[in-house]
Every structure is written in structure tokens, then in C-alpha cells.
Write an enzyme that holds these catalytic residues in place. Structure first.
Site, PDB file in Angstrom:
ATOM      1  CB  VAL A 103      -0.951   0.047   1.214  1.00 48.06           C
ATOM      2  CG1 VAL A 103      -1.965  -1.079   1.150  1.00 48.06           C
ATOM      3  CG2 VAL A 103      -0.172   0.015   2.523  1.00 48.06           C
ATOM      4  CB  SER A 104       0.450   4.546  -1.452  1.00 52.95           C
ATOM      5  OG  SER A 104       0.501   4.029  -2.758  1.00 52.95           O
TER       6      SER A 104
END
Length: 209
Positions: free
Chosen positions: A69-70
Site C-alpha cells: 500500500v502507499s
């Protein structure tokens, strides 16, 4: 001498690889089926197959499930990805390990991604499992898949549709790019540049809200 002819799945299990690997070996001229049925199905003679001729099989290498995920705000999504990957791999009966990253899809220097690529290049990975293609990289995933093909690594993508976090993460990636250029443009002390960047930032925030 009696021959025991088996289908592609049983032959693949005997060699410790996947059916797709046997098909690729046939295309590459490495291993051909002994017969084909009237319906075109491959048949292999188990007495002729020798696992020792294929020491670097999928079974001899590890399965890596990769999640990413970012941002820290998406930790819950990261855990969901890991659970989906773990459940899928367990159902297939694979021995696996999960590698997870928290970082932009535009960042090629994430610790987990670098470890994954190093293991692939060192022939330690036989299978790569991801929930979506862009979990690897926002831009450049095709290059990783090309490396996997060259290293005979099976790639399993669980969801071929659009990732539900695509828009949110894309906005995050764009912000990161803007931040990098901001440092350079602000250094020029141009009020015009500052206004331009501020306008782009506002547009990104409005689009992702």
C-alpha cells in the site's frame, strides 16, 4: 516395455512444476509430450520423465506473496491484502512467505521489492502471487513480469479487474511527484512556479476527496 502415459497435470506434479511450465518448455523446445490424443491433449510417458533433469523446478523454489500500500493510512488494506494472499496460497497447498511494503507505487527502492527482485534474480523464487498487478509498481510492473518469465517464475494475479484503491493511490503517487519537483521549482524563487504548483495540489486534493 509398457508405457504409462499420463496427462499434463500428473506429469507436472511428477516433475514438481506447473502445467504452464510444461507448456512453456514445449514452446522453448526443451520437453515435448510423447503423444497427443485425437482431441489434442498432451500425454507424457512417466518412465521417460526424469526430475533430476529439471533441478530448478517451482517446487524447489519458494512462493512469494507480495502486498503493498502507499501510505500509513492504508495499513488496514495492507492487512486485508496479506490475509487474501495467505488464504489463497494455503488453499493451493503451497509453502509460501509474505513480503509486504508500505510505499508509493512509483518508488523502485522499497525494501520488500528489492528483496523480491534479488531473490528472483538468484533463482530462489518459483512463484509470485499478488492481488493486483499494480501492487508491484504503478509503472514498470511489466518489466518485473518479463524478468519473471525469463527466470521461469510463475506469476499469479488474483484480481485482473481494477484495484479498488487505484484512484486514492494514484493521487498519493502524484502528490509525491509534485513534492519532488516542488523542492526544485521553489528553489528558483519563482512566484509563477509556486502558484502553478499550488493550483495542481488543490486540483489533486479536490479530485481525491
Amino acid at each position: 516395455m509398457n508405457r504409462k502415459l499420463v496427462g499434463i497435470r500428473e506429469a507436472a506434479e511428477y516433475l514438481g512444476v506447473t502445467p504452464s511450465t510444461l507448456r512453456r518448455w514445449e514452446r522453448d523446445g526443451k520437453l515435448f509430450p510423447d503423444e497427443r490424443t485425437a482431441g489434442g491433449y498432451r500425454r507424457y510417458d512417466l518412465a521417460r520423465l526424469r526430475p533430476d533433469l529439471f533441478p530448478r523446478s517451482v517446487a524447489a523454489r519458494k512462493t512469494i506473496a507480495y502486498a503493498r500500500v502507499s501510505s500509513h493510512d492504508q495499513r488496514d488494506d495492507l492487512e486485508r491484502q496479506k490475509q487474501v494472499l495467505e488464504l489463497y496460497c494455503a488453499r493451493q497447498g503451497w509453502t509460501f512467505e509474505v513480503v509486504a511494503d508500505l510505499g508509493s507505487g512509483m518508488n523502485y527502492h522499497k525494501k520488500g521489492l528489492k528483496r523480491l527482485l534479488n531473490d528472483i534474480l538468484a533463482d530462489r523464487v518459483g512463484r509470485l502471487v499478488v492481488t493486483h498487478q499494480d501492487r508491484l509498481l504503478r509503472v514498470g510492473a511489466e518489466l518485473v513480469f518479463a524478468i519473471c518469465e525469463a527466470k521461469q517464475v510463475e506469476v499469479v494475479i488474483l484480481n485482473q479487474g481494477e484495484d479498488t484503491t487505484f484512484e486514492e493511490e494514484l493521487a498519493q503517487d502524484v502528490r509525491e511527484i509534485i513534492t519532488v519537483f516542488s523542492a526544485r521549482l521553489y528553489g528558483s524563487r519563482s512566484r509563477k512556479n509556486q502558484k502553478l504548483l499550488d493550483g495542481v495540489k488543490r486540483a489533486i486534493e479536490e479530485a481525491s476527496s
